[in-house]
Design an enzyme around this catalytic site. Structure first.
Site, PDB file in Angstrom:
ATOM      1  N   GLY A  35       0.684  -1.307  -0.051  1.00  0.00           N
ATOM      2  CA  GLY A  35       0.283   0.152  -0.306  1.00  0.00           C
ATOM      3  C   GLY A  35       0.732   1.306  -0.061  1.00  0.00           C
ATOM      4  O   GLY A  35       1.944   1.201  -0.502  1.00  0.00           O
ATOM      5  N   GLY A  36       0.053   2.261   0.357  1.00  0.00           N
ATOM      6  CA  GLY A  36       1.049   4.047   0.318  1.00  0.00           C
ATOM      7  C   GLY A  36       2.129   3.205   1.650  1.00  0.00           C
ATOM      8  O   GLY A  36       2.683   4.527   1.098  1.00  0.00           O
ATOM      9  N   ASP A  78      -9.263   4.552  11.116  1.00  0.00           N
ATOM     10  CA  ASP A  78      -9.633   4.110  10.153  1.00  0.00           C
ATOM     11  C   ASP A  78      -9.236   2.688  10.203  1.00  0.00           C
ATOM     12  O   ASP A  78      -8.835   1.583   9.812  1.00  0.00           O
ATOM     13  CB  ASP A  78      -7.817   4.050   9.605  1.00  0.00           C
ATOM     14  CG  ASP A  78      -7.359   3.865   8.018  1.00  0.00           C
ATOM     15  OD1 ASP A  78      -8.504   4.378   7.732  1.00  0.00           O
ATOM     16  OD2 ASP A  78      -6.498   3.822   7.449  1.00  0.00           O
TER      17      ASP A  78
END
Length: 340
Positions: free
Chosen positions: A83-84, A198
Site C-alpha cells: 500500500g501507500g 481508520d
C-alpha cells in the site's frame, strides 16, 4: 628553591586534575548526548506513561538481520500485501519457530505512523487486537513485526479469489462481534481512550480460526491528546463517519448514501445481501443487523449508538460456539470452514 619546587609540583598536579576532569566531562557529555539522541530517535516511541494506560510494554526492539533472515531477505514472493505505507512480508522467526508478518514502512509519514503503532500496541493486549511482537529501526527503514494472521484480511476474504465463500452468515456476525469487542476495549477500558480512525475491512485481520483482530493503528489518537480544531481528517472514504463526506471531492460515491434506502425498506434489504449467504441466514436476524447499521450511519452523531450498545445488540445473534449467546439447533451443528 624547595618552595618553588613544591609550587611547581602543585601547579602541575592541579593542571593535570583540571585536564583530567575536562576529559571526563567531555566523555560524559558525548556519551550523554548520544544516549539522549538515541532515546529521542528510538525509545521515545517505546512505552507511554504507565499511569495513563493499563498494561506493560511488551514489544521488543528486534535485530534487523534476524528479521531480514526471517523474510528471506524480503523476498518478493513473501509479500502479503502492499500500500501507500510500503509492503508487508511473511516470515518465519527462528529459533522461536514463529510465523510473522513484517510491515516495512517507506513513505514520508512512516516515522509518525511507526511511533504511533509502537507506542499504542506496546501497551495494550486484547484477543481482538493484533499483537505487536517487535520493532526495528535500520537507517531510514522502519519495521514492525506482528503475529501472522493466516486467513488474511476481511477485505481479501470478501473480495479476493474465494469471494466470501469461506464466510458463512454466522461467521460474518462473529467477525462483527469480534470487531465490536476490540473497539469497546479501546473506547472503554484504555485510559486514555484510543480512537482508531481508520477502521475498514482491510484493517480487520483473521487468524486460522477466523478470530478477527483490529490492525493498523498508524492514524490512531489518544482521546483528548489533541483539540478537535487541530485534528486532521483521516481515514478512508466509504468507511469514515458520514459528516466527513462534507469535505469529500465532488461526485464522490458514498456507500452510506447508497445503502441508506435499502436499509430502511425491508423489501429492498435482500437486494444488498451477498448472494453467497442469501439462502442461509435468518431474515429476522438480518432485520436486526440492518437496524443496528442504520443507527450507526445517522447524520447526527449524537443519535449513533455507543460501541457497547452495538456489542449488546450483536451478542444474541452469534452462536454460543462462536462467542455469542444464540442457542439454535442449526447453529449448534458443527460447521466446516475453508481456510485460505
Amino acid at each position: 628553591m624547595k618552595s618553588n619546587h613544591k609550587l611547581l609540583i602543585a601547579v602541575i598536579a592541579g593542571s593535570t586534575a583540571i585536564v583530567g576532569a575536562a576529559i571526563i566531562l567531555c566523555v560524559f557529555y558525548i556519551y550523554y548526548y548520544r544516549r539522549k539522541s538515541h532515546r529521542q530517535n528510538v525509545y521515545r516511541l517505546s512505552c507511554l506513561d504507565s499511569d495513563k494506560m493499563s498494561g506493560s510494554c511488551r514489544a521488543l526492539m528486534m535485530d534487523f538481520k534476524k528479521i531480514e533472515s526471517a523474510t528471506d531477505n524480503f523476498r518478493e514472493t513473501n509479500i502479503l500485501g502492499a500500500g501507500g505505507f510500503g509492503c508487508v512480508y511473511q516470515g518465519h522467526l527462528q529459533p522461536a519457530n514463529i510465523s510473522i508478518a513484517v510491515k516495512k514502512l517507506s513513505n514520508a509519514d512512516a516515522i509518525t505512523q511507526f511511533q504511533t503503532e509502537v507506542e499504542l500496541l506496546s501497551k495494550i493486549e486484547h484477543p481482538n487486537i493484533i499483537t505487536l511482537l517487535g520493532y526495528c529501526i535500520h537507517g531510514e527503514t522502519r519495521l514492525l513485526v506482528y503475529q501472522l494472521m493466516h486467513n488474511g484480511s476481511l477485505e481479501t476474504q470478501l473480495h479476493g479469489p474465494s469471494k466470501g465463500s469461506a464466510l458463512t452468515w454466522h461467521l460474518r456476525l462473529k467477525i462483527a462481534l469480534d470487531v465490536a469487542r476490540g473497539l469497546e476495549y479501546l473506547h472503554k477500558h484504555c485510559r486514555p481512550r484510543i480512537i482508531h480512525r481508520d477502521l475498514k475491512s482491510s484493517n480487520i485481520l483473521l487468524d486460522s480460526n477466523f478470530n478477527a483482530k483490529l490492525s493498523d493503528f498508524g492514524l490512531a489518537i489518544l482521546d483528548g491528546s489533541q483539540k478537535k480544531s487541530q485534528l486532521k481528517l483521516s481515514g478512508t472514504l466509504g468507511y469514515v463517519a458520514p459528516e466527513y463526506l462534507l469535505d469529500a471531492p465532488p461526485h464522490t460515491q458514498s456507500t452510506v448514501s447508497w445503502a441508506m434506502p435499502q436499509l430502511t425498506d425491508r423489501t429492498k434489504l435482500p437486494n444488498i445481501v451477498d448472494p453467497v449467504i442469501a439462502n442461509s441466514m435468518d431474515m429476522k436476524h438480518l432485520y436486526q443487523v440492518a437496524a443496528v447499521a442504520l443507527l450507526c450511519i445517522q447524520p447526527e452523531p449524537s443519535y449513533r449508538p455507543l460501541i457497547a450498545d452495538i456489542l449488546l445488540s450483536l451478542v444474541p445473534l452469534v452462536p454460543v460456539e462462536l462467542g455469542g449467546t444464540l442457542r439454535d439447533e442449526k447453529s449448534l451443528k458443527p460447521a466446516t470452514y475453508v481456510h485460505t
